[in-house]
Scaffold this motif. Structure first.
Motif, mmCIF file in Angstrom:
data_model
loop_
_atom_site.group_PDB
_atom_site.id
_atom_site.type_symbol
_atom_site.label_atom_id
_atom_site.label_comp_id
_atom_site.label_asym_id
_atom_site.label_seq_id
_atom_site.Cartn_x
_atom_site.Cartn_y
_atom_site.Cartn_z
ATOM 1 N N ASN A 123 0.863 -1.176 0.000
ATOM 2 C CA ASN A 123 0.000 0.000 0.000
ATOM 3 C C ASN A 123 0.906 1.234 0.000
ATOM 4 O O ASN A 123 1.653 1.466 0.957
ATOM 5 N N LEU A 124 0.882 2.005 -1.072
ATOM 6 C CA LEU A 124 1.819 3.117 -1.219
ATOM 7 C C LEU A 124 1.505 4.291 -0.288
ATOM 8 O O LEU A 124 2.333 5.201 -0.138
ATOM 9 N N ASP A 125 0.319 4.271 0.337
ATOM 10 C CA ASP A 125 -0.012 5.321 1.305
ATOM 11 C C ASP A 125 0.472 4.957 2.703
ATOM 12 O O ASP A 125 1.089 5.773 3.394
ATOM 13 N N THR A 126 0.207 3.709 3.132
ATOM 14 C CA THR A 126 0.561 3.285 4.489
ATOM 15 C C THR A 126 1.861 2.493 4.546
ATOM 16 O O THR A 126 2.399 2.265 5.625
ATOM 17 N N GLN A 127 2.343 2.026 3.391
ATOM 18 C CA GLN A 127 3.548 1.185 3.278
ATOM 19 C C GLN A 127 3.372 -0.193 3.915
ATOM 20 O O GLN A 127 4.337 -0.935 4.071
ATOM 21 N N LYS A 128 2.141 -0.551 4.274
ATOM 22 C CA LYS A 128 1.893 -1.908 4.753
ATOM 23 C C LYS A 128 1.884 -2.858 3.564
ATOM 24 O O LYS A 128 1.461 -2.483 2.463
ATOM 25 N N SER A 129 2.301 -4.109 3.782
ATOM 26 C CA SER A 129 2.436 -5.030 2.649
ATOM 27 C C SER A 129 1.915 -6.418 2.987
ATOM 28 O O SER A 129 1.788 -6.786 4.161
ATOM 29 N N THR A 130 1.616 -7.163 1.954
ATOM 30 C CA THR A 130 1.259 -8.577 2.052
ATOM 31 C C THR A 130 1.827 -9.263 0.817
ATOM 32 O O THR A 130 2.423 -8.601 -0.045
ATOM 33 N N THR A 131 1.680 -10.569 0.716
ATOM 34 C CA THR A 131 2.211 -11.298 -0.446
ATOM 35 C C THR A 131 1.146 -12.239 -0.990
ATOM 36 O O THR A 131 0.255 -12.695 -0.257
ATOM 37 N N SER A 132 1.252 -12.542 -2.278
ATOM 38 C CA SER A 132 0.318 -13.484 -2.898
ATOM 39 C C SER A 132 0.633 -14.906 -2.448
ATOM 40 O O SER A 132 1.778 -15.254 -2.157
ATOM 41 N N LYS A 133 -0.398 -15.750 -2.431
ATOM 42 C CA LYS A 133 -0.267 -17.121 -1.937
ATOM 43 C C LYS A 133 0.243 -18.055 -3.032
ATOM 44 O O LYS A 133 0.542 -17.625 -4.150
ATOM 45 N N LEU A 134 0.320 -19.346 -2.714
ATOM 46 C CA LEU A 134 0.853 -20.335 -3.649
ATOM 47 C C LEU A 134 0.097 -20.350 -4.967
ATOM 48 O O LEU A 134 0.681 -20.593 -6.028
ATOM 49 N N ASP A 135 -1.208 -20.111 -4.912
ATOM 50 C CA ASP A 135 -2.017 -20.129 -6.131
ATOM 51 C C ASP A 135 -2.143 -18.744 -6.763
ATOM 52 O O ASP A 135 -2.986 -18.524 -7.629
ATOM 53 N N GLY A 136 -1.314 -17.800 -6.314
ATOM 54 C CA GLY A 136 -1.335 -16.457 -6.867
ATOM 55 C C GLY A 136 -2.405 -15.552 -6.292
ATOM 56 O O GLY A 136 -2.489 -14.375 -6.661
ATOM 57 N N SER A 137 -3.227 -16.058 -5.379
ATOM 58 C CA SER A 137 -4.335 -15.263 -4.838
ATOM 59 C C SER A 137 -3.844 -14.294 -3.764
ATOM 60 O O SER A 137 -2.782 -14.490 -3.154
ATOM 61 N N PHE A 138 -4.620 -13.253 -3.560
ATOM 62 C CA PHE A 138 -4.295 -12.282 -2.503
ATOM 63 C C PHE A 138 -5.591 -11.728 -1.921
ATOM 64 O O PHE A 138 -6.659 -11.808 -2.533
ATOM 65 N N GLU A 139 -5.456 -11.136 -0.728
ATOM 66 C CA GLU A 139 -6.591 -10.540 -0.031
ATOM 67 C C GLU A 139 -6.126 -9.271 0.662
ATOM 68 O O GLU A 139 -5.114 -9.275 1.369
ATOM 69 N N ILE A 140 -6.839 -8.171 0.414
ATOM 70 C CA ILE A 140 -6.472 -6.858 0.963
ATOM 71 C C ILE A 140 -7.698 -6.260 1.651
ATOM 72 O O ILE A 140 -8.815 -6.370 1.149
ATOM 73 N N LEU A 141 -7.472 -5.603 2.798
ATOM 74 C CA LEU A 141 -8.586 -5.096 3.597
ATOM 75 C C LEU A 141 -8.851 -3.614 3.400
ATOM 76 O O LEU A 141 -9.837 -3.087 3.921
ATOM 77 N N ASN A 142 -7.954 -2.924 2.672
ATOM 78 C CA ASN A 142 -8.118 -1.479 2.510
ATOM 79 C C ASN A 142 -7.997 -1.072 1.049
ATOM 80 O O ASN A 142 -7.204 -1.632 0.288
ATOM 81 N N GLU A 143 -8.814 -0.065 0.674
ATOM 82 C CA GLU A 143 -8.692 0.504 -0.659
ATOM 83 C C GLU A 143 -7.424 1.354 -0.745
ATOM 84 O O GLU A 143 -6.842 1.735 0.257
ATOM 85 N N GLY A 144 -7.014 1.664 -1.992
ATOM 86 C CA GLY A 144 -5.872 2.552 -2.151
ATOM 87 C C GLY A 144 -5.019 2.198 -3.346
ATOM 88 O O GLY A 144 -5.349 1.305 -4.149
ATOM 89 N N LEU A 145 -3.889 2.900 -3.457
ATOM 90 C CA LEU A 145 -2.930 2.672 -4.533
ATOM 91 C C LEU A 145 -1.913 1.643 -4.065
ATOM 92 O O LEU A 145 -1.255 1.840 -3.035
ATOM 93 N N TYR A 146 -1.776 0.546 -4.836
ATOM 94 C CA TYR A 146 -0.904 -0.556 -4.438
ATOM 95 C C TYR A 146 0.170 -0.810 -5.495
ATOM 96 O O TYR A 146 -0.062 -0.633 -6.703
#
Length: 753
Positions: free
Chosen positions: A33-56
């Motif tokens: 997240n380019l606003d908060t700099q918080k990050s996550t990574t995609s899973k083994l199947d390429g999927s991801f889940e994010i809880l906040n809107e914004g520019l990523y």
């Protein structure tokens, strides 16, 4: 761009990250997240889940960073493009189990879209020759022979003993012969080349596998690309590329028309192609894709010439080919449908059905050939992720069924009874055959992460090949009935490989693998018309060790390997007449080699980049045991392969629009005869290209370019015909003269809607 489905969630953002070239899911992508700099990574199947809107920002080593604005209530599919300067990090499908190239347990070469665009987009040879261990000779645009580690060098015409796939569709026929040079280069995003029999998944071919990856359309984007090239010897080529991507579907269509008079007499070439590739994301778990390619080709054939003509009159055509005005008139089509289904994050099914056809009319001096081939088949496999001793185990299991029906007839060519220049005239029928060729492969392969640094690979392939020949020509004493059946015994080909990361960026790999090459049905026929059931397919073991990685602050990429490939039951095509050959098992060959590839980024600034590449191939290929009739050629150099091949080049790019490259190739001398009494001369070629690209406005992009091949006008043999025989007291015709200095230029317009 991102693909969005609405209505999947109310308070979170979900999606999947894939590679834009072939839809491979990408795990471990850092999502910031380019606003908060918080990050996550995609899973083994390429999927991801994010809880906040914004520019990523979506960031994975080996791929170009992408920034996207994400909002609630949408499901996104994010496409990432390959970064050509970090190929060791990209995900490859070398054995249908996606993994980073640096962790591969076999020798794999990647030819990127950047490499493809270095030349004038006409000829496959300078592109494939970028890969160490691969050597493509090109006597004309429709006359080529590809060898990998020396395999296929003894095939007299065309490419054999190397398998090729366009996406998941086989381009190799039931007799092991392959044709890729008729495809349009503008429709290909990259090549993945597996060298040696290291791929259980693709039939364990002795030479290896060439995978052509088609260009995928970009999602949520529509653009039209047109290109026009002109050049020496009457070259003119036009390409139209249409890309349309919506929220759930994407489609790319490419049309091309290539014409040239050719350097030599009787050398005109006219080819039209149409390629369609579409992807349809039905929902989170299901994806369909369609691939179609059609080629309409008419190419005249100058054939090989003798040494005197090669030295003194290289433009000339073989006399009888000139008198008969020999040519190839061919229509080819390839069609396939693929379905990918995710049962869950750990289990996936990938299936495809395909069909192809080829119709050819070819007047030759000795006869007129009419042939048509129709093929159909399917591939299906399961890909799974499991745990073994608490360690990751990736595996795949599946099969491939293939059948083609090949019909061919020959007729008398009566050109000699008509005035010169009349061309071929069809006479009495000489033969009428129907071949039914079948094979199946059952395969399994696994990658076991023994530790965070060590990967073990196991594979197994079971192949069964059968031929059925119907001779529909009236039998007589002079033309015996050649109908019959030929069945190979089941061939089991295992492989074992290991790779180990010595550091984050450097790995060592090693493998031992078994492979085989099928016999063509024509090679099984004896002079009396009977099928030689004692003939055995060539089989061999390949052992190699290599190291790959990056160093010097990731500016230097390197990949080097040494190998030994030992082949028994060497198959020799013995010529009995102008258009007749028989096959014999005549011994063993030993292929020892070294392959080296280096890429170095000299300068990498925002405004300018300068990079270079070097690759080197050293071949020590010999006849270990080889007796043909009473001639003992044991210990001689293998025919048709150079000892050394060296390629080097420099690339320049800038934000102010100017770009360019210069490429150099050295090819060592090649033995032309099994006795090693005659060698071709070594040669040096230099090619260059310079261009300018600019954004005319927000919607229109311009690219103009100019280039030259064989800048120093070197006289060389671009292909040789080994062990050629002279008929009627004429000298043997060993040489296909290479094209002298030639120029090209063009303009490319890309309009984004």
């Amino acid at each position: 761009m991102g693909l969005a489905f609405t209505g999947y969630s109310q308070s979170k953002i979900t999606g999947k990250i894939i590679e834009s070239d072939d839809n491979t899911v990408l795990e471990g992508v850092e999502i910031i997240n380019l606003d908060t700099q918080k990050s996550t990574t995609s899973k083994l199947d390429g999927s991801f889940e994010i809880l906040n809107e914004g520019l990523y920002s979506f960031n994975k080593k080996g791929y170009v960073v992408k920034n996207l604005n994400l909002i609630f209530n949408q499901y996104y599919i994010i496409q990432l493009n390959i970064n050509p300067s970090e190929l060791n990090e990209i995900i490859v499908h070398a054995n249908n189990i996606p993994k980073a190239l640096k962790k591969a347990t076999a020798s794999v070469s990647i030819i990127s879209s950047k490499d493809i665009k270095r030349s004038n987009n006409i000829n496959f040879a300078p592109i494939l020759n970028r890969a160490p261990g691969v050597f493509m000779q090109s006597g004309a645009l429709n006359t080529n022979r590809i060898t990998i580690r020396g395999i296929g060098s003894r095939n007299l015409f065309g490419t054999s003993k190397i398998r090729a796939y366009f996406k998941d569709i086989p381009l190799t026929n039931g007799s092991g012969e392959t044709n890729i040079e008729d495809f349009e280069l503008a429709s290909i995003s990259r090549f993945e080349i597996i060298k040696g029999p290291a791929s259980s998944i693709y039939g364990a071919g002795l030479g290896g596998v060439i995978q052509l990856k088609p260009q995928n359309a970009l999602l949520n984007q529509t653009h039209l690309n047109t290109a026009l090239s002109i050049g020496s010897f009457g070259l003119i080529k036009g390409v139209v590329n249409i890309n349309h991507g919506s929220s759930q579907n994407s489609l790319r269509a490419v049309y091309s028309n290539t014409k040239t008079d050719g350097y030599r007499e009787n050398n005109a070439y006219n080819r039209q192609t149409f390629t369609l590739n579409s992807n349809h994301f039905l929902n989170k778990k299901n994806e369909l894709s369609f691939l179609a390619s059609y080629v309409d080709l008419k190419a005249f054939i100058p054939s090989s010439i003798n040494e005197t003509d090669y030295l003194n009159n290289p433009k000339s055509v073989a006399f009888t080919w000139k008198q008969s005005q020999g040519f190839e008139d061919a229509k080819r089509g390839v069609f396939g449908i693929s379905w990918n289904h995710d049962y869950n994050s750990n289990l996936k099914q990938a299936s495809s059905i395909f069909t192809s056809f080829k119709n050819v009319y070819e007047p030759r001096p000795f006869n007129i050939l009419k042939e048509n081939t129709f093929a159909i088949g399917m591939r299906s496999r399961l890909l799974g992720k499991s745990k073994l001793f608490s360690k990751n185990l990736d595996w795949t299991f599946g099969g491939e069924l293939f059948r083609d029906i090949y019909r061919y007839k020959t007729f008398e060519n009566l050109y000699q009874g008509f005035p010169a220049g009349t061309g071929s005239v069809e006479g009495n029928q000489l033969s009428n055959f129907k071949e039914q060729r079948n094979y199946y492969n059952i395969f399994a392969e696994s990658n076991f992460e023994a530790s965070n640094k060590t990967t073990l690979s196991f594979g197994l392939n079971l192949n069964k090949t059968t031929y059925n020949l119907e001779d529909n020509f009236m039998a007589s004493d002079e033309n015996p009935d050649q109908s019959g059946k030929f069945k190979f015994k089941n061939i089991v080909s295992p492989k074992f490989g290991v790779s180990h990361l010595f550091s984050k960026n450097i790995s060592v790999y090693s493998s031992i693998s078994h492979g085989f090459s099928p016999i063509t049905l024509n090679e099984t026929l004896l002079p009396n018309g009977q099928i030689n059931t004692n003939l055995k397919p060539e089989t061999g073991w390949n052992v190699e060790i290599g190291i790959r990685g990056t160093t010097l602050d990731n500016r230097l990429q390197f990949n080097t390997s040494i190998y030994r490939l030992d082949i028994k039951n060497l198959l020799v095509s013995r010529r009995t007449a102008q258009d007749q050959f028989i096959g014999i098992n005549a011994g063993r060959t030993q292929h020892d080699g070294l392959e080296l590839a280096l890429n170095y980024n000299w300068l990498q600034k925002e405004s300018i980049s300068i990079s270079s590449f070097v690759n080197y191939t050293s071949n020590n290929f010999i006849f270990k045991e080889f007796t043909d009739n009473t001639d003992d050629f044991s210990g001689n150099d293998l025919t048709g392969v150079p000892k050394d091949i060296f390629n080097a080049g420099i690339d320049f790019d800038s934000t102010f629009g100017i770009y360019g490259n210069i490429n150099y190739q050295y090819v060592g001398s090649m033995p032309i005869t099994d006795s090693n009494s005659l060698y071709s001369d070594s040669y040096n070629l230099t090619n260059a290209k310079i261009g300018y690209q600019a954004n005319i406005n927000k919607m229109l992009k311009l690219n103009v370019f100019f280039g030259a091949n064989n800048i120093f006008d070197v006289h060389y043999a671009s292909q040789i015909l080994i062990n050629a025989s002279g008929f009627g007291g004429n000298a043997p015709r060993y040489f296909y003269p290479g094209t002298p200095v030639n120029y090209f230029g063009g303009i490319n317009l890309n309009y984004i809607f």
